[in-house]
Design a protein around this motif. Structure first.
Motif, PDB file in Angstrom:
ATOM      1  N   LYS A   1       0.864  -1.173   0.000  1.00 28.29           N
ATOM      2  CA  LYS A   1       0.000   0.000   0.000  1.00 28.29           C
ATOM      3  C   LYS A   1       0.908   1.232   0.000  1.00 28.29           C
ATOM      4  CE  LYS A   1      -1.303  -1.496   4.698  1.00 28.29           C
ATOM      5  NZ  LYS A   1      -1.541  -2.858   5.164  1.00 28.29           N
TER       6      LYS A   1
ATOM      7  N   ALA B   1       3.147   2.513   2.581  1.00 27.02           N
ATOM      8  CA  ALA B   1       4.452   2.309   3.218  1.00 27.02           C
ATOM      9  C   ALA B   1       4.531   0.949   3.883  1.00 27.02           C
ATOM     10  CB  ALA B   1       4.699   3.418   4.246  1.00 27.02           C
ATOM     11  N   ASN B   2       3.595   0.097   3.571  1.00 24.71           N
ATOM     12  CA  ASN B   2       3.516  -1.214   4.205  1.00 24.71           C
ATOM     13  C   ASN B   2       3.125  -2.270   3.185  1.00 24.71           C
ATOM     14  OD1 ASN B   2       3.700  -1.039   7.317  1.00 24.71           O
ATOM     15  ND2 ASN B   2       2.393   0.698   6.788  1.00 24.71           N
ATOM     16  N   PRO B   3       3.486  -3.529   3.479  1.00 30.63           N
ATOM     17  CA  PRO B   3       2.948  -4.619   2.658  1.00 30.63           C
ATOM     18  C   PRO B   3       1.454  -4.741   2.930  1.00 30.63           C
ATOM     19  CG  PRO B   3       4.138  -5.502   4.561  1.00 30.63           C
ATOM     20  CD  PRO B   3       4.334  -4.014   4.574  1.00 30.63           C
TER      21      PRO B   3
ATOM     22  N   PRO C   1      16.244  -0.412  -3.114  1.00 31.57           N
ATOM     23  CA  PRO C   1      15.321  -1.078  -4.036  1.00 31.57           C
ATOM     24  C   PRO C   1      14.050  -0.255  -4.206  1.00 31.57           C
ATOM     25  CG  PRO C   1      15.752  -2.435  -2.062  1.00 31.57           C
ATOM     26  CD  PRO C   1      16.500  -1.167  -1.897  1.00 31.57           C
TER      27      PRO C   1
ATOM     28  N   THR D   1       8.707  -2.630  -4.384  1.00 30.25           N
ATOM     29  CA  THR D   1       8.652  -2.230  -2.970  1.00 30.25           C
ATOM     30  C   THR D   1       7.658  -1.073  -2.850  1.00 30.25           C
ATOM     31  OG1 THR D   1      10.199  -0.374  -2.854  1.00 30.25           O
ATOM     32  CG2 THR D   1      11.154  -2.598  -2.856  1.00 30.25           C
ATOM     33  N   TRP D   2       7.369  -0.753  -1.604  1.00 28.89           N
ATOM     34  CA  TRP D   2       6.482   0.379  -1.340  1.00 28.89           C
ATOM     35  C   TRP D   2       7.062   1.694  -1.829  1.00 28.89           C
ATOM     36  CZ3 TRP D   2       9.844  -1.836   1.968  1.00 28.89           C
ATOM     37  CH2 TRP D   2      10.734  -0.999   2.634  1.00 28.89           C
ATOM     38  N   ARG D   3       8.375   1.731  -2.048  1.00 30.83           N
ATOM     39  CA  ARG D   3       8.981   2.994  -2.501  1.00 30.83           C
ATOM     40  C   ARG D   3       8.510   3.395  -3.889  1.00 30.83           C
ATOM     41  NH1 ARG D   3      13.329   0.268  -0.390  1.00 30.83           N
ATOM     42  NH2 ARG D   3      13.866   0.929   1.726  1.00 30.83           N
TER      43      ARG D   3
ATOM     44  N   HIS E   1       5.432   3.461  -4.711  1.00 30.75           N
ATOM     45  CA  HIS E   1       4.013   3.842  -4.631  1.00 30.75           C
ATOM     46  C   HIS E   1       3.691   5.141  -5.342  1.00 30.75           C
ATOM     47  CE1 HIS E   1      -0.023   4.369  -3.138  1.00 30.75           C
ATOM     48  NE2 HIS E   1       0.300   5.512  -2.572  1.00 30.75           N
TER      49      HIS E   1
END
Ligand SMILES: Cc1ncc(C[n+]2csc(CCOP(=O)(O)OP(=O)(O)O)c2C)c(N)n1
Ligand SMILES: Cc1ncc(C[n+]2csc(CCOP(=O)(O)OP(=O)(O)O)c2C)c(N)n1
Ligand SMILES: [Mg+2]
Ligand SMILES: [Mg+2]
Lengths: 822, 822
Positions: free
Chosen positions: A218, A220-222, A312, A316-318, A320
């Motif tokens: 989402k 900043a989280n899985p 990475p 990943t959330w990065r 988003h």
């Protein structure tokens, strides 16, 4: 002869894509991805015809990349099957923050240029497309009303699946492809929306194809659903009544071509399964099908740089939002952006004029089959006016004001039954299992049942595979379904307990915002208004207590743009009929109607009711004791059925006790009339307001809800300093109806006291009457404590007309709980 | 040596109940059922010592029978295992309308008589118990604050499971038995709450045992979960990560004894499974367990008459409320009621004094093991004050007002990190995946991670099996967890985007009502306040558009009782620290704090901030141009960080352009100060208000939210006629920060225009300045349209102190989107 079901839902052989098709699907995907990134980053040099420079990049980078490649991937694949099957399809992007993707697809479809003439399919058009995105004076970052093909803004997450079902109802040939974010799936509204499939009729409704977009993160989280074992997830989907199909790919640099193959085959399989279900339904099979759904597992931000600045990013959330948060600060960052964009090989995708090449567009459908151009997403295009039976035929006969008793919502139910009869495929009633409790039922079951596709037992009543009445214990679902139904061009209403409608406060917000923005978009055609019927209201939640008492939805609603919101408080059955007729004819509003369901006196015959509702408010001359040609001594205002009753009872006490007092009674149906005409289109001018309420006499106003709202609506009026409002001040419990009004000082006796305290001269001269009123309150309270019901004097009170007396004979007891106030 | 885990979670052999135990469990159940029906129906003759007469029956029959036998059944069975295992247990009744049952059980427990001295265990006590229920002056019909053992009113359905998890966090020895209505299960909040088990740590948290009460119906409809095949339901539960156990019985007249046996064995099995999970966790196993849950399928209204007036009642929706809607109208109906009640054989259950006999009570636990007497359900008993680090140590150094820039929420995050460090087991932060976006993180991760019990990948950061920060994409879950946590005696806060907090409007309502009622219940001890931190607010939702702009939660909140609600708008970091310290110390309130996260000027050093927050509002002398001993010409009011900035910028323009104008600047932190002291305990007296705002000078007030709220709070003030409020008027999109304030006429230039228009004499003499201000607006807008960002003059503006000039040098750009505003 062609079988219409087969035609709408054809079967196709499932086979590998073939190189050409694969190339086209991939080209669309690359082009859409490219255009999405361009919108987020670029001011100029849109097709990278020269090396990317710092000044080509926007100074403020706004938008969301993470969800976008997935949205684009699905769009590309749907394009193919839509074209092959001529499948009428609407696309719902749950994560509406993937706005750049939805805009990009509409642009590739050509729809965007047809609608926004500045933005043609040329290099200059692409430049403009990029520049306007999230740019001052441009377009918003979400799948907003401005976005062709959208009916789900998706800013506030959670409503995609409910909207989807709303769109599917009564559209038996429509496929509703619905992308659900795995974050979105954690919201309550989405979590319960899965069960909508128990309310869908395979024969008369369309098909919702949920595509759970498991990109793993989402903000900043899985996400939960991405981090439970696949077995568990499959069980969950089967538990929801679906047949899940998993497509997973794009990880560890997997060649997208392989993922395309898997997705294409799955989609063909799934559409064949759907065709099969449709065929069976047409043949009379009424078992609930396990509709297919797709779990698409791909990396968040798929195809963006794997790493940036040593961290990475892809998967990943990065990824988003804006994966490369600053692309102008260093030359190295600018190069990362350029390399990333060039990876899509724009030179293969756009010709020298800047238009998408045939490779990109050849698999896309044409005309209204384009998901961005489907008329279902611009429902006003499809909207047919309702055939409304003449509401006057349903009138309660009122010979004398207050002479008969009636239940307003029950009367309305009779009319609504015939609305259902006359509009068998574009009108529905939604409610959280309260349609009976709110007393629209049983009347509304006359020509239709409640739609229900789960098991039916012999003991059940009014359940059927197809029906106009939708009941699920979720205000969110009711609201979401209704919104989807309206936005695709149909009509409906939602009935709910007044207190619990706050559950959808935020959904109302989003819909009101949608309407406000849509009004300024020429190509968006008006849709039917969203109509609320709020009953079992604050004053008559007899079986329940304090938790069921809250009239604040009105306060919430009036914060939204005046163009869009309307609030009505009809005091009896005939005014409710007239009001609702008006609401069902209107477009682009949210109409909030609060009405009682308990037996209570009927004030106006139909002619008077129509006149009263047309004015929105009026002086009830028969109730007052004015002297022609003279100013009144006091104005008694009222809005809402219970306050109206108390005001009339107070007026009759005043008439008896202070026959010389000139009392004016004003009833308000259309609350927005109180506001200034400069603030609300229904508002009164100051002159009109002063004529009705006077500019200098005391006004005692009995209001249905929180009293300060009346102040907020009138604070600029001349008479405001003399305005004294009684209403609900958050005092309540499980008690009798009259005890409830007493707890909040809204009762007849207290209103008389208010008059004595405010009309000059009465305070000192009428101390005796004042004391009797206090005693009457005490007596009434004590009576309830002893007998558990209201004293007969109150329950049997009825308006006795102009004889100047109130009548306290037991014609009909009005405190029966009716055993349905749940 | 005793193993503490084994002690808290013992294993017992699963075996048949045995006749004695069976008789006792059944006796409790019959007694509780009898007492429930008595509450709904009887005024007198409570133990049927004589034939039932019409006048023994209440005139208004209010309440809900349908859910009650199931609630009582579960209670009876839990009693046995609690006693056998000395298992600390709290009972959460999802369908709180089963209030009569919860009251009956507490009465049998003896708790009721301990707390409500009038209602002892005697015939007279039973009479009073019956009479008070849903009776004027008595108790409400729901599991309200008045009900011992309750933390879940359950009037508005959907929150039982979230509350349950909130109660379980950090209570490793507590069993939270949670009954979920099958209707309730259709709500969104409940549907997503199942996934709470991915956020529970088996080692440090307690155990939630969901008992899905499949009685088949809601109000007037069957329920979805009762009407899907059992296989599908089991898959659903396994998909939620549970191990389901089905107990079904009581249909077609099945002997309850058989159902008791099955339930007892299942419960023993389930508790042994739980003990096993607990043991493994203690041994270091960190795999997520598939916690057991129970599906209890029994008839709705179990044991009531099978038919009444020819219609089936038991096991239909007709049993939901009062199955026999009128028990006084005919002799036959009175007999039906009597027969029904006698079926429970009251003479076996109560002795001649009216007390429950030993057969009934012998299996029930004692003291605090009684579910109605557990201190966890009266959390104030267990509440320990937080150890709060001195917030002054976290101050931003502010040498001169406006000299430094800071991010308020980031500063707060530093302090909260240490609050976490110092309170490792009774303080948690909840948020819908926005803790990073709201910039409390990364600071708050310093001593704790985010609690997460699903899969963890190497790429993840700050996830752990146990942690103080709870993030799930569901505002409902965050709110529900926090409520459960607070009501069981702990502390916490919820951070959210300002706009989307409306999602929990109705949950806030219910909690505020709970607090209001609890205040008047002597045995309910104060609990920690429910604290909101709303950031990413209306003015700075840079990445998103109109859907993310809504400051109306404040309006919603102030409708609730003034005793209970507090609203704070700290303008900078130090005032936010001081405010939050205050909030975390307070009890029994809902504190709403709205604060910015974007870099913005810091106004007050810590001493000034404390003084300012203590006053709640104040004149910023350094910002104004008053002359000592003289009245100001105009008052500039502000509340909220962005309005404060614009007011100060306007003040500096006025200082430069109209040096003779006497301007007073007033900043408001505690919004309730504006209200009358007679309306709100924080309110100002008229005298104080007039001193600060004057009684006759124009006031231009720049407010964070909808402007009319300020009018509503101040309409009785002398100066109200001169009050002119600017705020958010529902205009917005994805654009620059300054464009946002301009869209709503809240910008510095417009405020100067407002001053010119309102201070007598300026309108005519300052037409030139007025025009320059209009031009400045136009210029600013055009700049954004060209450059996509705000003009440097605005972004680089800083307060230059008393030199009389504003400074427009680029110390720090404040329009960076920070790439986390999602
Ligand atoms: C109800 C609600 N709460 C919070 C947010 C803030 N928010 C914006 S995007 C996002 C994450 C969305 O995740 P997901 O649905 O998985 O979308 P995707 O990964 O495809 O971007 C959140 C929490 C929101 N938009 N709506
Ligand atoms: C959110 C919400 N919507 C509607 C209602 C009205 N209502 C009261 S009871 C009820 C049915 C509850 O059914 P269920 O949860 O199965 O409880 P039970 O059958 O045990 O009574 C409904 C819809 C409510 N209380 N809360
Ligand atoms: Mg996601
Ligand atoms: Mg039920």
């Amino acid at each position: 002869v062609a079988d219409p079901v087969q035609q709408a839902w054809p079967r196709r052989q499932v086979r590998p894509l073939g190189a050409d098709t694969l190339a086209s699907v991939d080209a669309w995907w690359r082009a859409a991805n490219y255009l999405s990134i361009g919108q987020i980053y670029l001011l100029d040099n849109p097709l990278l015809e020269r090396p990317l420079e710092r000044d080509d990049i926007k100074p403020r980078l706004l938008g969301h990349w993470g969800t976008t490649p997935g949205l684009n991937f699905i769009y590309a694949h749907l394009n193919r099957v839509i074209r092959e099957r001529e499948q009428s399809t609407i696309y719902i992007a749950g994560p509406g923050h993937g706005g750049p993707g939805m805009v990009a697809n509409a642009y590739l479809d050509g729809t965007y240029s047809e609608i926004y003439s500045g933005i043609d399919q040329s290099t200059d058009g692409v430049r403009k497309l990029f520049r306007q995105f999230s740019f001052p004076g441009g377009i918003p970052s979400h799948a907003a009303p401005e976005t062709p093909g959208s009916i789900n803004e998706g800013g506030e997450l959670g409503y995609s699946l409910s909207h989807a079902y709303g769109a599917a109802f009564d559209n038996p040939e429509l496929l509703v492809a619905t992308v659900i974010g795995d974050g979105e799936a954690e919201t309550g509204p989405l979590a319960t929306a899965w069960h909508s499939n128990k309310f869908l009729d395979p024969l008369h409704d369309g098909v919702v194809l949920p595509i759970l977009h498991l990109n793993g993160y989402k903000i900043a989280n899985p996400t939960v659903l991405a981090r439970i074992p696949e077995d568990e997830l499959l069980e969950l989907m089967r538990g929801y009544g679906h047949t899940p199909h998993v497509v997973s790919g794009g990880f560890d640099g997997e060649d997208p071509a392989l993922v395309h193959e898997r997705m294409a085959q799955t989609l063909d399989m799934v559409l064949n399964e759907i065709a099969e279900i449709k065929r069976k339904a047409a043949e009379g099979d009424t078992t609930r099908p396990a509709w297919p759904m797709i779990i698409l597992r791909t990396p968040k931000g798929w195809t963006c740089p794997a790493e940036i600045d040593g961290l990475p990013v892809e998967n990943t959330w990065r990824a988003h939002q804006v994966p490369l948060a600053n692309a102008r600060d260093t030359e190295a960052h600018t190069r990362i952006l350029e390399d990333w964009m060039r990876k899509y090989r724009p030179e293969e995708l756009f010709d020298e004029t800047g238009a998408p090449v045939e490779l990109v567009t050849r698999l896309a459908p044409d005309g209204e089959l384009r998901m961005s151009a489907t008329p279902h997403a611009n429902g006003g295009l499809l909207r047919r006016e309702l055939a409304l039976p003449d509401f006057r035929d349903y009138a309660v006969a009122v010979e004398e004001p207050g002479a008969v008793s009636g239940e307003a919502t029950r009367t309305l139910g009779g009319w609504l039954a015939d609305v259902i009869r006359d509009n068998p495929d574009n009108f529905r009633i939604f409610g959280p299992d309260e349609t009976a409790s709110n007393r629209l039922a049983p009347a509304v079951y006359e020509y239709s049942d409640k739609q229900w596709n789960a098991e039916v037992l012999p003991v059940d009543e009014h359940l059927a595979r197809a029906g106009r009445i939708m009941e699920v214990l979720s205000e969110h679902q009711c609201q979401g379904w209704l919104e989807g139904y309206l936005l695709t061009g149909r009509h409906g209403l939602m009935n709910s307990y007044e207190a619990f409608i706050h559950i959808v406060d935020s959904m109302f917000n989003q819909h009101a915002k949608w309407l406000k923005v849509s009004r300024d978009i020429p190509w968006r055609r008006p849709v039917s208004s969203l109509n609320y019927l709020l009953s079992s209201h604050v004053w008559r939640q007899d079986h329940n207590g304090f938790s069921h008492q809250d009239p604040g939805f009105i306060d919430h609603v009036v914060n939204k743009k005046a163009d869009v919101v309307r609030v009505y408080l009809p005091p009896d059955a005939n005014t409710l009929l007239s009001t609702y007729d008006h609401c069902l004819r209107s477009v682009d509003y949210v109409n909030v109607v609060v009405a009682g369901k308990q037996p209570s006196p009927q004030w106006l015959d139909m002619d008077a009711a129509i006149a009263h509702c047309t004015r929105g408010l009026g002086i009830w001359e028969w109730a007052g004791t004015e002297v022609a040609g003279e100013q009144p001594d006091v104005v008694l205002g009222c809005a809402g059925d219970v306050p109206t009753l108390e005001v009339l009872a107070a007026a009759s006490i005043l008439r008896r006790e202070l026959p010389g007092l000139k009392v004016r009674v004003v009833n308000v149906v259309d609350l927005m009339r109180l506001q200034d005409v400069r603030e609300h289109p229904h508002g009164l001018s100051d002159r009109e307001f002063d004529t009705i309420f006077t500019s200098d006499r005391p006004i005692v106003f009995a209001y249905h809800g929180y009293p300060w709202l009346i102040h907020r609506l009138t604070y600029r009026r001349a008479a405001h300093a003399n305005l004294h409002v009684r209403g609900y001040k958050e005092e309540g419990t499980t008690t009798t109806p009259f005890d409830m009004v007493m707890l909040n000082d809204l009762d007849r006796y207290h209103l008389v006291i208010d008059v004595i305290d405010r009309v000059p001269g009465l305070a000192s001269s009428q101390a005796g009457l004042r004391q009797r009123m206090q005693d009457a309150r005490l007596h009434a309270r004590q009576y309830t404590r002893e007998h558990g019901e209201d004293l007969p004097e109150v329950t049997d009170w009825s308006w006795a007309g102009s004889q100047g007396h109130s009548q306290e004979s037991a014609t009909e007891r009005t405190d029966d709980t009716g055993s349905d106030n749940v």
